[in-house]
Design a protein around this motif. Structure first.
Motif, PDB file in Angstrom:
ATOM      1  N   GLU A 168       0.814  -1.215   0.308  1.00 33.36           N
ATOM      2  CA  GLU A 168      -0.040   0.019   0.021  1.00 33.36           C
ATOM      3  C   GLU A 168       0.944   1.191   0.221  1.00 33.36           C
ATOM      4  O   GLU A 168       1.719   1.434   0.527  1.00 33.36           O
ATOM      5  CB  GLU A 168      -0.839  -0.330   1.334  1.00 33.36           C
ATOM      6  N   PHE A 169       0.029   2.426  -1.421  1.00 33.04           N
ATOM      7  CA  PHE A 169       1.472   3.541  -1.018  1.00 33.04           C
ATOM      8  C   PHE A 169       0.094   4.717  -0.559  1.00 33.04           C
ATOM      9  O   PHE A 169      -0.893   4.530  -0.395  1.00 33.04           O
ATOM     10  CB  PHE A 169       2.276   4.017  -2.531  1.00 33.04           C
ATOM     11  N   GLY A 170       0.577   5.148   0.505  1.00 33.24           N
ATOM     12  CA  GLY A 170       0.048   5.532   1.946  1.00 33.24           C
ATOM     13  C   GLY A 170      -0.467   4.650   2.892  1.00 33.24           C
ATOM     14  O   GLY A 170      -1.722   4.136   3.094  1.00 33.24           O
ATOM     15  N   SER A 171      -0.422   4.938   3.658  1.00 35.21           N
ATOM     16  CA  SER A 171      -0.451   4.411   5.152  1.00 35.21           C
ATOM     17  C   SER A 171      -0.964   5.087   5.863  1.00 35.21           C
ATOM     18  O   SER A 171      -1.576   6.406   6.299  1.00 35.21           O
ATOM     19  CB  SER A 171       1.432   4.108   6.351  1.00 35.21           C
ATOM     20  N   GLY A 172      -1.856   4.785   6.947  1.00 35.78           N
ATOM     21  CA  GLY A 172      -2.860   5.405   8.142  1.00 35.78           C
ATOM     22  C   GLY A 172      -4.149   4.243   8.524  1.00 35.78           C
ATOM     23  O   GLY A 172      -3.722   3.103   8.961  1.00 35.78           O
ATOM     24  N   ARG A 173      -5.499   4.879   7.704  1.00 33.22           N
ATOM     25  CA  ARG A 173      -6.135   3.598   8.047  1.00 33.22           C
ATOM     26  C   ARG A 173      -6.662   2.885   7.052  1.00 33.22           C
ATOM     27  O   ARG A 173      -7.607   1.673   7.283  1.00 33.22           O
ATOM     28  CB  ARG A 173      -7.897   5.353   7.620  1.00 33.22           C
TER      29      ARG A 173
END
Length: 180
Positions: free
Chosen positions: A40-45
């Motif tokens: 995943e490119f963009g980590s967080g939720r």
């Protein structure tokens, strides 16, 4: 069952519908016996969602996640998660377009981005080094960085996607991601 409302955000992330679709796809894949390698490119939720889904379905996923911001990235340590906080790099328009013609990423043409701007970035992507990506990808989630540079996920990952692998591109209609 995963509570999809838990991942509600202010529009800077995957939608509830996207989480529901991902959950169903992962659940279906589990029934088929897949062990997921996720990038995943963009980590967080979305990272939190993947870990919760793994627990809910009683399965294992190897998650490789990229972000440029400690502030927005997922904070918990988890054995299945390899979190990479990396700087952003960018290039000129000609170089950017040529990478899609060649279907090859050219790190030598990328330059470090002086400041991290989080909206409408042009030709910007994460600085991915040799060996940071897994050997195969079953599920690719592209939700960062903001801007047209997300298309560079393609030149990084196209040869790593397994047959039948899933790709989710958030905000796909905002830039020419499909064309790239």
């Amino acid at each position: 069952m995963v509570n999809f409302d838990k991942y509600k955000n202010d529009g800077w992330g995957l939608s509830k519908l996207e989480f529901e679709i991902l959950y169903d796809a992962i659940k279906h894949g589990k029934k088929q016996g897949y062990i997921y390698d996720v990038v995943e490119f963009g980590s967080g939720r979305s990272t939190e969602f993947l870990i919760d889904t793994m627990r809910d379905l009683g399965m294992h996923m190897d998650i490789t996640s990229f972000d440029d911001s400690v502030e927005f990235a997922y904070k918990e340590i988890h054995l299945s998660l390899k979190l990479n906080i990396v700087p952003l790099v960018d290039c000129d328009d000609k170089t950017f377009e040529q990478m899609f013609v060649d279907k090859k990423y050219d790190a030598s043409k990328m330059k470090d981005k002086a400041t991290a701007v989080h909206t409408r970035q042009k030709n910007t992507f994460y600085k991915i080094e040799q060996g940071m990506l897994p050997n195969k990808i079953d599920l690719l989630i592209v939700d960062g960085p903001h801007g047209n540079g997300r298309s560079l996920a393609y030149v990084h990952c196209a040869n790593l996607l397994v047959d039948g692998g899933l790709v989710l591109i958030d905000d796909a209609s905002h830039y020419p991601f499909y064309d790239h």
